[in-house]
Design a protein around this motif. Sequence first.
Motif, mmCIF file in Angstrom:
data_model
loop_
_atom_site.group_PDB
_atom_site.id
_atom_site.type_symbol
_atom_site.label_atom_id
_atom_site.label_comp_id
_atom_site.label_asym_id
_atom_site.label_seq_id
_atom_site.Cartn_x
_atom_site.Cartn_y
_atom_site.Cartn_z
ATOM 1 N N HIS A 32 -63.688 46.381 23.458
ATOM 2 C CA HIS A 32 -63.531 47.338 22.382
ATOM 3 C C HIS A 32 -63.564 46.365 20.856
ATOM 4 O O HIS A 32 -63.026 45.379 20.947
ATOM 5 C CB HIS A 32 -62.068 47.919 22.295
ATOM 6 C CG HIS A 32 -62.129 49.293 21.238
ATOM 7 N ND1 HIS A 32 -62.057 48.758 20.093
ATOM 8 C CD2 HIS A 32 -62.158 50.457 21.489
ATOM 9 C CE1 HIS A 32 -62.028 50.053 19.413
ATOM 10 N NE2 HIS A 32 -61.924 50.987 20.163
ATOM 11 N N PRO A 33 -64.281 46.839 20.280
ATOM 12 C CA PRO A 33 -64.527 46.050 18.920
ATOM 13 C C PRO A 33 -63.248 45.635 18.010
ATOM 14 O O PRO A 33 -63.040 44.512 17.609
ATOM 15 C CB PRO A 33 -65.512 46.934 18.092
ATOM 16 C CG PRO A 33 -66.085 47.731 19.185
ATOM 17 C CD PRO A 33 -65.177 48.002 20.118
ATOM 18 N N ALA A 34 -62.101 46.578 18.328
ATOM 19 C CA ALA A 34 -60.902 46.133 17.761
ATOM 20 C C ALA A 34 -60.407 44.947 18.423
ATOM 21 O O ALA A 34 -59.502 44.235 17.637
ATOM 22 C CB ALA A 34 -59.898 47.475 17.656
ATOM 23 N N ASP A 35 -60.480 44.904 19.673
ATOM 24 C CA ASP A 35 -59.972 43.821 20.386
ATOM 25 C C ASP A 35 -60.645 42.336 20.089
ATOM 26 O O ASP A 35 -59.978 41.488 19.954
ATOM 27 C CB ASP A 35 -60.075 43.950 22.034
ATOM 28 C CG ASP A 35 -59.041 45.219 22.308
ATOM 29 O OD1 ASP A 35 -57.995 45.136 21.664
ATOM 30 O OD2 ASP A 35 -59.454 45.548 23.277
ATOM 31 N N LEU A 36 -61.990 42.472 19.876
ATOM 32 C CA LEU A 36 -62.878 41.500 19.289
ATOM 33 C C LEU A 36 -62.362 40.997 17.895
ATOM 34 O O LEU A 36 -62.166 39.760 17.818
ATOM 35 C CB LEU A 36 -64.271 41.683 19.364
ATOM 36 C CG LEU A 36 -65.060 40.527 19.192
ATOM 37 C CD1 LEU A 36 -64.896 39.295 19.835
ATOM 38 C CD2 LEU A 36 -66.713 41.058 18.977
#
Length: 367
Positions: free
Chosen positions: A127-131
């Motif tokens: 997920h982009p939020a985790d990146l």
Amino acid sequence: MTLATFSPSSSAAPTPDGSDRIRDDQWHLQFLRIAEVHDISQGEGVLVAVPDTGVEPHPDLAGNVLPGIDIIPGGTGDGRRDRNSHGTCMAGIIAAHGRSNQVGALGIAPRSSVLPIRDTPENGLGHPADLARSVEYAVRKGAGVISISVASSASVEMQRAIASAIAANIVVVAAAGNAPRESQVSYPASEEAVIAVGGVDSKGDHAPVSVTGPEIDVVAPAVNIYCTGLNGRYRMSSGTSDATAIVAGAAALIRSKYPHLPAAEVAHRLTATAVDKGPPGRDDEYGYGVIDIVAALTADVPPLGFESSAVTPPSTDSVGVGAPDGGDVGATARGLITLGVLVAAGGGYWVWRRRRRADDPPPRISR
């Protein structure tokens, strides 16, 4: 400098454990003249953050992988766990030191340290939020380079995280993206202040797996790249992820040799010394050209904004190449997709470059 090819060795396929033959199979080492590079710099003292599927302990990386973090919601551990192999491969391309007598895999910057950040589960779909959280963690931990081998989305969180890395004087390297899955340069490689990396094959020609676009800055080997894998073994991968890890390793070498050089100037060294390919000057397939790490470490590169009008013609020294083209494209994605792609970002509180036009002249350097 001109690019040259050589015939691959007869040991094109690794043995079951691979350790005794992997070095010969790593054609990109000869292509980039890594033996000569390592006489100049090996990346000592530089921390490279690798947000990915984690990094499994491997004999060829022993001592080079520091405790990191597991960002995945509900995840535990220090990032040194990988059930996909993508992250372990990227770490090995950057920092593997191999073993004695040419046994084991060798990385671009074998004395650098890897900060493993597990933000992608074993299915390769993160997920982009985790990146974004991974990039922020790398900033807090003082990384000198962040290697991002995924295609994500330009969310507010991601843009904020990349901006914080740039402000912290970190070199951010990102993969351009893999065709046909992507049709244009992906985020964060498309970000203005990030080094967008495309790929070439063992002949130095554009790799079909690599997307093209006006954001491409440099290209590096991206086809049939042998690297560290799970259970002490090795894997072969193709994609801009692999090229990105190579460029991240190159950035670590520059930062080690020139520890006070701002991130923007590290990126400038890579583009200014690249070997021009395709139409003269920058183009959408090769950017400024194929990275020349020896030149990036040794050339007299005028600072940004102060380029001399006197330019010494490129050297005619050859870069060797040597492994068959083809192979499976490296793992699935994180954010959106793991690409085997790397992004290098400029430093300071300013954007180190505008996006180049196709008709831009080559950067000027003296040798």
